[in-house]
Every structure is written in structure tokens, then in C-alpha cells.
Write a protein that holds these residues in place. Sequence first.
Motif, short mmCIF file in Angstrom:
data_model
loop_
_atom_site.label_atom_id
_atom_site.label_comp_id
_atom_site.label_asym_id
_atom_site.label_seq_id
_atom_site.Cartn_x
_atom_site.Cartn_y
_atom_site.Cartn_z
N ALA A 5 0.85 -1.18 0.00
CA ALA A 5 0.00 0.00 0.00
C ALA A 5 0.89 1.24 0.00
CB ALA A 5 -0.89 0.01 1.24
N ASP A 6 0.37 2.32 -0.55
CA ASP A 6 1.17 3.55 -0.59
C ASP A 6 1.62 3.97 0.81
OD1 ASP A 6 -0.65 5.14 -3.33
OD2 ASP A 6 0.99 3.70 -3.32
N SER A 7 0.76 3.74 1.79
CA SER A 7 1.07 4.14 3.16
C SER A 7 2.22 3.32 3.75
CB SER A 7 -0.17 4.01 4.04
OG SER A 7 -0.64 2.67 4.05
N ALA A 8 2.48 2.17 3.17
CA ALA A 8 3.51 1.27 3.71
C ALA A 8 4.84 1.37 2.96
CB ALA A 8 3.02 -0.17 3.66
N LYS A 9 4.81 1.89 1.77
CA LYS A 9 6.01 1.95 0.95
C LYS A 9 7.12 2.75 1.63
CE LYS A 9 3.71 1.46 -3.52
NZ LYS A 9 3.33 2.13 -4.79
N GLY A 10 8.30 2.16 1.65
CA GLY A 10 9.45 2.84 2.24
C GLY A 10 9.56 2.69 3.73
N ARG A 11 8.52 2.18 4.37
CA ARG A 11 8.55 2.01 5.84
C ARG A 11 8.39 0.55 6.26
NH1 ARG A 11 4.64 4.26 9.04
NH2 ARG A 11 3.04 3.89 7.46
N PHE A 12 7.60 -0.20 5.52
CA PHE A 12 7.31 -1.58 5.89
C PHE A 12 7.98 -2.52 4.88
CE2 PHE A 12 2.86 -0.62 7.92
CZ PHE A 12 3.47 0.28 8.78
N THR A 13 8.37 -3.69 5.37
CA THR A 13 8.94 -4.71 4.50
C THR A 13 8.29 -6.05 4.81
OG1 THR A 13 11.08 -3.56 4.44
CG2 THR A 13 11.03 -5.88 3.76
N ILE A 14 7.76 -6.67 3.78
CA ILE A 14 7.16 -7.99 3.95
C ILE A 14 8.15 -9.04 3.43
CG2 ILE A 14 5.97 -7.95 1.71
CD1 ILE A 14 3.64 -9.46 3.09
N SER A 15 8.21 -10.16 4.12
CA SER A 15 9.08 -11.25 3.69
C SER A 15 8.43 -12.57 4.10
CB SER A 15 10.47 -11.11 4.31
OG SER A 15 10.39 -11.14 5.73
N ARG A 16 8.94 -13.64 3.54
CA ARG A 16 8.40 -14.94 3.91
C ARG A 16 9.49 -15.98 3.94
NH1 ARG A 16 4.03 -16.46 -0.64
NH2 ARG A 16 3.99 -18.52 0.32
N ASP A 17 9.34 -16.93 4.81
CA ASP A 17 10.24 -18.07 4.93
C ASP A 17 9.41 -19.30 4.60
OD1 ASP A 17 11.79 -20.24 5.76
OD2 ASP A 17 12.69 -19.13 7.41
N ASN A 18 9.55 -19.77 3.39
CA ASN A 18 8.72 -20.90 2.94
C ASN A 18 9.02 -22.18 3.73
OD1 ASN A 18 7.28 -19.43 0.98
ND2 ASN A 18 8.95 -19.68 -0.49
N ALA A 19 10.24 -22.33 4.17
CA ALA A 19 10.60 -23.52 4.95
C ALA A 19 9.85 -23.54 6.29
CB ALA A 19 12.10 -23.57 5.18
N LYS A 20 9.56 -22.36 6.81
CA LYS A 20 8.86 -22.26 8.09
C LYS A 20 7.39 -21.90 7.90
CE LYS A 20 12.93 -20.83 10.73
NZ LYS A 20 13.52 -19.79 11.62
N ASN A 21 6.99 -21.74 6.64
CA ASN A 21 5.59 -21.36 6.36
C ASN A 21 5.19 -20.12 7.15
OD1 ASN A 21 5.08 -23.74 4.66
ND2 ASN A 21 5.27 -24.85 6.59
N THR A 22 6.07 -19.16 7.15
CA THR A 22 5.88 -17.97 7.96
C THR A 22 6.06 -16.72 7.11
OG1 THR A 22 6.61 -19.10 9.96
CG2 THR A 22 6.68 -16.70 9.99
N VAL A 23 5.23 -15.74 7.36
CA VAL A 23 5.35 -14.45 6.70
C VAL A 23 5.62 -13.40 7.79
CG1 VAL A 23 2.85 -14.00 6.76
CG2 VAL A 23 4.30 -12.83 5.07
N TYR A 24 6.43 -12.42 7.44
CA TYR A 24 6.83 -11.39 8.38
C TYR A 24 6.46 -10.01 7.84
CZ TYR A 24 9.83 -15.22 9.93
OH TYR A 24 10.31 -16.44 10.36
N LEU A 25 6.25 -9.09 8.77
CA LEU A 25 6.05 -7.69 8.40
C LEU A 25 6.90 -6.84 9.32
CD1 LEU A 25 4.47 -5.76 6.50
CD2 LEU A 25 2.84 -5.44 8.39
N GLN A 26 7.96 -6.28 8.77
CA GLN A 26 8.82 -5.37 9.51
C GLN A 26 8.28 -3.97 9.31
OE1 GLN A 26 11.61 -5.91 11.54
NE2 GLN A 26 11.39 -3.72 11.99
#
Length: 115
Positions: free
Chosen positions: A60-81
Motif C-alpha cells: 500500500a502507498d502508506s507502507a512503501k518505504g517504511r514496511f517490509t514484507i518477507s516470507r520463509d517458505n521452509a517455516k511457512n511464515t510471513v513477516y512484516l517489519q
Amino acid sequence: QVQLVESRGGLVQPGGSLRLSCAASGSIFGIGAMGWYRQAPGKQRELVAVIFSSGGTTYADSAKGRFTISRDNAKNTVYLQMNSLNPEDTAVYYCYCNRGGSGYWGQGTQVTVSS
């Protein structure tokens, strides 16, 4: 069925950071996109960020530059920094994933940004 369990949110001061995680369990084979939505009081639920199985992302525009999404497929986990948080980021954050044409939601976790 897919079960999604989010980490606990919390109270953060303006300008602070917080990392959310969401672990998927159950019928996890074939999970496609995973993402985060949020809903502030009196507002509709809105997309924050999504990460596709290819690794591509959308913010989302509000998240760009501030938030980072990532995922670890081995752990079936998604993160939001989340960095540089401000009071407008206060909301219940929901984890989401799709699998086989069906969408699944976590129970939501409260993030409050306040001094």
C-alpha cells in the motif's frame, strides 16, 4: 484448511519499529500469496502488503518505504517489519493467505502507536 497464527502486536512509540510474524499450519501445501491487512477503528480493512509465492511484493502507498514484507517458505511464515511507525498505523493487523482459491485469515493482532 489453513490455520494462521500471528505474533503479538503491542504498544509502540511514534517513530518506533515492530516486527509481526504469522505462521501457517494445517494444509499448507500449495499456499500462494501471503499478506497483511489492517483495520483501524471505524474504517474498512485495507491491504498493507502482500508477497507472492514467486517472491514478488506489493505494498500500500502508506507502507512503501517504511514496511517490509518477507516470507520463509521452509517455516511457512510471513513477516512484516514496520519502521517509522506513526499513530495512523494503529490498527488490528490481520495475516492472510490464499490456497486453492480459498482465503484464510488470522485472528488479528493489535498494534497501537502512541506516546
